[in-house]
Write an enzyme that holds these catalytic residues in place. Structure first.
Site, PDB file in Angstrom:
ATOM      1  N   HIS A   1      35.108  12.481 -53.620  1.00 24.68           N
ATOM      2  CA  HIS A   1      34.777  13.553 -54.560  1.00 24.68           C
ATOM      3  C   HIS A   1      35.796  14.663 -54.384  1.00 24.68           C
ATOM      4  CE1 HIS A   1      32.835  14.247 -50.674  1.00 24.68           C
ATOM      5  NE2 HIS A   1      33.424  15.419 -50.839  1.00 24.68           N
TER       6      HIS A   1
ATOM      7  N   HIS B   1      42.041  18.256 -53.868  1.00 19.50           N
ATOM      8  CA  HIS B   1      42.509  16.939 -53.420  1.00 19.50           C
ATOM      9  C   HIS B   1      41.310  16.010 -53.256  1.00 19.50           C
ATOM     10  CE1 HIS B   1      41.141  18.904 -49.761  1.00 19.50           C
ATOM     11  NE2 HIS B   1      40.908  17.683 -49.294  1.00 19.50           N
TER      12      HIS B   1
HETATM   13  P1  2AM Z   1      37.816  17.103 -47.515  1.00 18.42           P
HETATM   14  O1  2AM Z   1      37.891  16.617 -46.124  1.00 18.42           O
HETATM   15  O2  2AM Z   1      37.996  16.078 -48.534  1.00 18.42           O
HETATM   16  O3  2AM Z   1      38.655  18.307 -47.772  1.00 18.42           O
HETATM   17  C1  2AM Z   1      31.810  17.058 -47.167  1.00 18.42           C
HETATM   18  O4  2AM Z   1      31.870  17.111 -45.776  1.00 18.42           O
HETATM   19  C2  2AM Z   1      33.120  17.478 -47.780  1.00 18.42           C
HETATM   20  O5  2AM Z   1      33.385  18.835 -47.456  1.00 18.42           O
HETATM   21  C3  2AM Z   1      34.252  16.656 -47.245  1.00 18.42           C
HETATM   22  O6  2AM Z   1      34.684  15.785 -48.263  1.00 18.42           O
HETATM   23  C4  2AM Z   1      35.349  17.648 -46.902  1.00 18.42           C
HETATM   24  O7  2AM Z   1      36.356  17.573 -47.812  1.00 18.42           O
HETATM   25  C5  2AM Z   1      34.757  18.997 -47.166  1.00 18.42           C
HETATM   26  N1  2AM Z   1      34.995  19.916 -46.066  1.00 18.42           N
HETATM   27  C6  2AM Z   1      35.743  21.053 -46.127  1.00 18.42           C
HETATM   28  N2  2AM Z   1      35.723  21.702 -44.981  1.00 18.42           N
HETATM   29  C7  2AM Z   1      34.967  20.976 -44.123  1.00 18.42           C
HETATM   30  C8  2AM Z   1      34.589  21.132 -42.754  1.00 18.42           C
HETATM   31  N3  2AM Z   1      34.955  22.196 -42.039  1.00 18.42           N
HETATM   32  N4  2AM Z   1      33.829  20.175 -42.215  1.00 18.42           N
HETATM   33  C9  2AM Z   1      33.445  19.092 -42.924  1.00 18.42           C
HETATM   34  N5  2AM Z   1      33.775  18.898 -44.215  1.00 18.42           N
HETATM   35  C10 2AM Z   1      34.516  19.820 -44.819  1.00 18.42           C
END
Ligand code: 2AM
Length: 189
Positions: free
Chosen positions: A40, A127
Site C-alpha cells: 500500500h 513509495h
Molecule cells: P513503509 O515501510 O512502506 O514506508 C504499516 O506499518 C506501514 O507504515 C508500513 O507499510 C510502513 O511503510 C509505514 N511506516 C512508516 N513509519 C513506520 C514505523 N516507524 N514503523 C512501522 N511502520 C512504519
C-alpha cells in the site's frame, strides 16, 4: 492499537509488483518480501493509538478526504532507502498526480497535529515498499537487478484513503481497515 493511514492499490499493480519480487528473489538476496496483498502507499504511520481516539481519527480522515480531490498515480521506477550503498527498504516509485497525494498528506499531517499527534519528522516520500533487506548476502546482484528492471507504468485512480489497523505476526503483518473515506469527486477534465 497500531494504526496508519494509507492508500490501497489495485490488483493489477499488486500483480506487477509480485512479478518484480519474483525476479529479485532469483538473486538469492536475504530480503523480507512484503506480501503483495499488503502493499500500500502509506500516507502517515500513527503507531500505537488508544481506542478512545479512534472516533476523532475516523472523523478527521472523513473531513480531510472530503476536502481533497481524487487523483491518478502510476507506477514508475524502483529504488531504495536510504541509498544504493546501504539498501534497507526496496520500493517501487510513483508518478502522475503526486502533488495531489502530497497535498493530501500535508492536510492529514496538519489535522493530526491539531489533534495532538506528534509531528512526523521524516519528509513524505511516496513509495510502495516491496521488501526489506536483512543481510548483505548477494546485495550487489540485488541492486543490479533492481536497477535494470523496467516496471510497467500502470496507472490507477485514487478515490479514497483508509485508516488501517496493523497486527504484527511472525508470518507478516495483518492489516484491517477501520474506516475508508472517499476523496472529493473530481469531474473528468
Ligand atoms: P513503509 O515501510 O512502506 O514506508 C504499516 O506499518 C506501514 O507504515 C508500513 O507499510 C510502513 O511503510 C509505514 N511506516 C512508516 N513509519 C513506520 C514505523 N516507524 N514503523 C512501522 N511502520 C512504519
Amino acid at each position: 492499537m497500531r494504526t496508519f493511514i494509507a492508500i490501497e492499490i489495485p490488483a493489477p499493480v499488486k500483480t506487477a509488483l509480485a512479478q518484480l519480487q519474483a525476479e529479485l528473489r532469483q538473486t538469492g538476496a536475504d530480503v523480507g518480501w512484503t506480501n503483495p496483498e499488503n502493499i500500500h502507499l502509506t500516507l502517515r504511520f500513527l503507531g500505537e493509538v488508544e481506542e478512545a481516539r479512534l472516533t476523532e481519527l475516523k472523523r478527521l480522515c472523513g473531513e480531510i478526504a472530503a476536502e481533497c480531490p481524487s487523483f491518478t498515480l502510476r507506477l514508475k521506477d524502483t529504488g531504495y532507502f536510504p541509498n544504493a550503498k546501504q539498501p534497507r527498504v526496496l520500493w517501487a516509485g510513483l508518478a502522475g498526480e503526486v502533488s495531489l497525494a502530497q497535498e493530501l498528506q500535508q492536510r492529514l499531517e496538519a489535522g493530526l497535529t491539531a489533534l495532538g499527534f506528534a509531528p512526523e519528522d521524516k519528509r513524505f516520500k511516496p513509495h510502495l515498499t516491496i521488501g526489506r533487506v536483512k543481510s548483505g548476502k548477494n546485495l550487489r546482484q540485488l541492486v543490479a537487478k533492481l536497477e535494470m528492471y523496467s516496471l510497467p507504468e500502470l496507472s490507477f485512480a485514487v478515490g479514497e484513503i483508509v485508516l488501517l489497523k496493523s497486527d504484527l505476526h511472525p508470518a507478516g503483518a495483518r492489516y484491517t481497515p477501520l474506516v475508508k473515506a472517499a476523496l472529493r469527486n473530481r469531474p473528468a477534465d
